[in-house]
Design a protein around this motif. Sequence first.
Motif, short mmCIF file in Angstrom:
data_model
loop_
_atom_site.label_atom_id
_atom_site.label_comp_id
_atom_site.label_asym_id
_atom_site.label_seq_id
_atom_site.Cartn_x
_atom_site.Cartn_y
_atom_site.Cartn_z
N PRO A 2 40.06 33.76 42.17
CA PRO A 2 39.24 34.67 41.36
C PRO A 2 40.12 35.47 40.39
O PRO A 2 41.25 35.83 40.72
CB PRO A 2 38.59 35.59 42.40
CG PRO A 2 38.57 34.78 43.66
CD PRO A 2 39.85 33.98 43.61
N LEU A 55 34.52 34.76 39.35
CA LEU A 55 34.80 33.50 40.01
C LEU A 55 33.64 32.52 39.84
O LEU A 55 32.52 32.93 39.55
CB LEU A 55 35.08 33.73 41.50
CG LEU A 55 33.96 34.40 42.29
CD1 LEU A 55 33.45 33.48 43.38
CD2 LEU A 55 34.48 35.69 42.91
N ASP A 86 37.71 29.67 44.48
CA ASP A 86 36.29 29.60 44.16
C ASP A 86 35.79 28.15 44.20
O ASP A 86 36.50 27.24 44.65
CB ASP A 86 36.00 30.29 42.83
CG ASP A 86 36.60 29.59 41.61
OD1 ASP A 86 37.08 28.42 41.72
OD2 ASP A 86 36.59 30.19 40.53
#
Length: 165
Positions: free
Chosen positions: A29, A56, A23
Amino acid sequence: MTAVCFVPMSSTEAASYRAGAVDAYGLAPERRISPGGYPCRHCLAEIAAGEAYLTLAYRPFPTLQPYAETGPIFLHAEACPRYEATEVLPPALASPDYIMRGYGPDDRIVYGSGSVVPTEAIMVRAEALFDDPDIAYVHVRSARNNCYQCRIERLAPPAQSGTSR
């Protein structure tokens, strides 16, 4: 009156996060099970209770710069159909109100454009914001947590047909 459309996260971007891409903070995530009520930024619908989802850090801007806000978002962990950018208010926008803020083509906030707007007034507010030629697009964000929800763009006018005389 300016026609508008709601624009979700791209399918390519959503697929990359589902495949483990890092992310905005360089982290994978997080996968969890939804208690229900979380909005997916790809299909712009609710992630139902019991469904797997990803959390995320997301930065909906092309480059790092002082106005490029980053924050948490949710995404269905399994593939979902991308919300078709339409003039219809997405089902994920179910809170009583949202922050709306205009941005210029340079991805900077257009000062004076931000406000908390009742959900039923989002379309009217977006159309009013697009009366300002300095506004290239609008972000919709949570009024409680400032989380990015989606982007609103001007809908291109239909092509003119016929010939002039």
